[in-house]
Enzyme design. Structure first.
Site, PDB file in Angstrom:
ATOM      1  N   GLU A 140      50.088   7.680  51.665  1.00 11.37           N
ATOM      2  CA  GLU A 140      50.787   6.392  51.697  1.00 11.37           C
ATOM      3  C   GLU A 140      52.031   6.419  50.821  1.00 11.37           C
ATOM      4  O   GLU A 140      53.079   5.910  51.204  1.00 11.37           O
ATOM      5  CB  GLU A 140      49.849   5.265  51.242  1.00 11.37           C
ATOM      6  CG  GLU A 140      48.723   4.977  52.191  1.00 11.37           C
ATOM      7  CD  GLU A 140      49.195   4.387  53.509  1.00 11.37           C
ATOM      8  OE1 GLU A 140      50.256   3.741  53.544  1.00 11.37           O
ATOM      9  OE2 GLU A 140      48.493   4.583  54.501  1.00 11.37           O
ATOM     10  N   VAL A 141      51.916   7.018  49.645  1.00  7.85           N
ATOM     11  CA  VAL A 141      53.077   7.111  48.756  1.00  7.85           C
ATOM     12  C   VAL A 141      54.154   7.977  49.394  1.00  7.85           C
ATOM     13  O   VAL A 141      55.331   7.618  49.409  1.00  7.85           O
ATOM     14  CB  VAL A 141      52.664   7.659  47.376  1.00  7.85           C
ATOM     15  CG1 VAL A 141      53.880   7.950  46.517  1.00  7.85           C
ATOM     16  CG2 VAL A 141      51.730   6.676  46.678  1.00  7.85           C
TER      17      VAL A 141
END
Length: 124
Positions: free
Chosen positions: A100-101
């Site tokens: 996600e990052v």
């Protein structure tokens, strides 16, 4: 199927499970006021979405419509989902978080190889 952008927004929240108290609370926030003069009516975009502040006052979809929309979305996802390494069984929440990052402002195709290298180097 969607009568207005307001209806779509409400359905989106219902599908995500964000309806109920959270939706009502979010929609009861006072409207922001502006000191700017409003634009004349003719300057507005002809396809402007209606204001969604009254979304909590009426239920835009019946339970059957919500169930049908959920089933349709899940069926579409089952057919069209991408086979990504962080979606594989056994991926830890850490691995999903790392993806996600990395996916913020980056294309998925670019992230896949970086994610594999990162997880090999820093598995926990």
């Amino acid at each position: 199927f969607f009568r207005t952008a307001q209806s779509f927004f409400c359905l989106y929240l219902v599908v995500l499970g964000l309806s109920g108290g959270l939706l009502v609370k979010a929609m009861r926030q006072p409207a922001r006021t502006s000191t700017k003069k409003p634009l004349p009516k003719k300057a507005l975009h002809p396809r402007s979405a209606p204001d969604i502040e009254n979304c909590h006052e009426r239920r835009p979809f019946s339970g059957e419509e919500v169930a049908a929309a959920r089933a349709s979305l899940l069926e579409w996802y089952g057919r069209c989902r991408r086979d990504l390494p962080w979606r594989q069984p056994g991926t830890t929440p850490y691995g999903v978080w790392v993806s996600e990052v990395m996916l913020q402002q980056t294309r998925v195709a670019t992230v896949v190889e970086y994610w594999k290298r990162w997880m090999a180097e820093f598995p926990t």
